[in-house]
Write an enzyme that holds these catalytic residues in place. Structure first.
Site, PDB file in Angstrom:
ATOM      1  N   CYS A  81      13.977  36.499   4.400  1.00  0.00           N
ATOM      2  CA  CYS A  81      15.108  36.121   3.672  1.00  0.00           C
ATOM      3  C   CYS A  81      16.092  37.093   3.031  1.00  0.00           C
ATOM      4  CB  CYS A  81      14.658  35.098   2.494  1.00  0.00           C
ATOM      5  SG  CYS A  81      13.506  33.694   3.041  1.00  0.00           S
ATOM      6  N   HIS A 321      20.919  28.055   3.179  1.00  0.00           N
ATOM      7  CA  HIS A 321      20.097  29.512   3.227  1.00  0.00           C
ATOM      8  C   HIS A 321      19.856  29.717   4.538  1.00  0.00           C
ATOM      9  CE1 HIS A 321      17.071  32.316   2.428  1.00  0.00           C
ATOM     10  NE2 HIS A 321      15.867  31.399   2.649  1.00  0.00           N
TER      11      HIS A 321
END
Length: 380
Positions: A81, A321
């Protein structure tokens, strides 16, 4: 306050969500905006750092070719991430060392074509083999926190209410809405106690930033600090969940590097892949004592107009995201805020902002890696 490491001369992003565009087009959209803001062309860029997780080999180079780049060194990086934030961190370090004068950092992800449900993990990983994919890990974190500190399901839901409401002012966000706590809790169960509206969505998107050694004054954002830390063996303490130590350590390093205190921070964009993540991260970073971020969020302290606005963009929960692009989206938001260019989202006070992106997970580690960066307006 320490002397700036580098300057962000221009930032740009695509919109976020399920896109009809391919990854190369998303990259072009973000890069074009960043180059225009920085008043430079592809030929002015000395090197390029690209963050990505899931796309095909060579996608970065194809996207850069489509955007007019040829011949510059290209560095591809992956940090789950935090891949995009790592790309910017490396770009900042390269400029600060004097390796290059003007560098482009890019993050991108085209997820909706290939990802269905939770993010895929290595089947050889012990946690993955036991079914501990990220929604389950965060759900266990939530249950642990609820047990330790009395954090309520309603306080978890308030994080989602806040971030979806913030995203109403962000026309590039994937989702937004004026939800009630009851509506958040009544959305489809994912991993108890987390419901659908408490989990970040699968997204497509890209972000870009031009990093330079030049002082561009009020036209840029100063990078006061950029810290990268990697994981240590977990568990680290009896009451610490799996990413707490990593976030705490990286934040301490970044603030020390910038010679600023927590009270100097006016706005934060942090990794809220799940509602519990925002609460744990705020506490791990030291902005709230353990167990108090939930009540503080419920009381409006982290809302726009509150003591410390968090995820004004909508965050991962609402903006979206797309893993490789997430860090760039966070950095772009804080750069716009400290420059007074955030439009309808602009805060009354945003002199110094902080970005935190945490990547994970690997069984037995506190995470994969974490980047914490602080930015100030060019007039600072």
């Amino acid at each position: 306050m320490s002397e700036a490491l580098a300057t962000l001369a221009g930032v740009g992003t695509s919109a976020f969500g399920k896109q009809s565009y391919d990854a190369q087009t998303l990259m072009w959209q973000a890069i074009s905006e960043a180059l225009i803001a920085a008043e430079c062309a592809a030929a002015d860029i000395d090197a390029i750092f690209v963050g990505n997780v899931f796309n095909h080999a060579g996608t970065a180079q194809r996207g850069l070719l489509a955007a007019g780049f040829a011949g510059q060194p290209v560095f591809n990086v992956e940090n789950t991430c935090a891949s995009g934030t790592l790309a910017v961190h490396l770009a900042v370090q390269a400029v600060h060392r004097g390796d290059y004068r003007r560098v482009l950092a890019v993050g991108y992800e085209k997820m909706t074509d290939t990802i269905r449900g939770p993010l895929p993990t290595d089947p050889r990983d012990a946690d993955a083999a036991a079914g501990l994919i990220l929604p389950a890990v965060y759900a266990m974190t939530a249950r642990r926190y609820m047990s330790l500190y009395g954090v309520t399901a309603e306080q978890l839901a308030t994080v989602s209410v806040k971030n979806h409401l913030n995203a109403l002012q962000n026309d590039r966000a994937q989702y937004s809405g004026d939800f009630t706590v009851a509506e958040i809790l009544d959305s489809r169960p994912i991993a108890d106690p987390l419901t659908l509206l408490q989990c970040s969505p699968i997204s497509d998107g890209a972000g870009a930033v031009v990093v330079t050694a030049e002082d561009v004054g009020a036209a840029g954002a100063k990078v006061l600090s950029s810290a990268l830390a990697s994981a240590r063996p977990w568990p680290t303490g009896p009451d610490q969940v799996w990413n707490y130590e990593l976030i705490e350590r990286t934040t301490n390093e970044s603030l020390a590097q910038a010679s600023i205190s927590r009270s100097d921070i006016d706005v934060i964009e942090l990794h809220d892949a799940f509602t519990i993540g925002e609460l744990v991260t705020l506490e791990a970073m030291g902005f709230f004592k353990p167990g108090t971020a939930g009540p503080a969020t419920e009381a409006g302290e982290t809302a726009v107009g509150g003591r410390l606005p968090v995820n004004v963009s909508g965050g991962l929960l609402s903006r979206g995201h797309p893993l490789g692009a997430t860090g760039l989206a966070q950095i772009a938001e804080i750069a716009w805020q400290v420059q007074g260019q955030a439009g309808a989202r602009q805060l009354d006070r945003a002199d110094i902002g902080l970005i935190e992106t945490m990547g994970g997970n690997v069984a037995g580690l506190t995470g994969n890696g974490c980047v914490v960066m602080t930015l100030a307006g060019g007039k600072q």
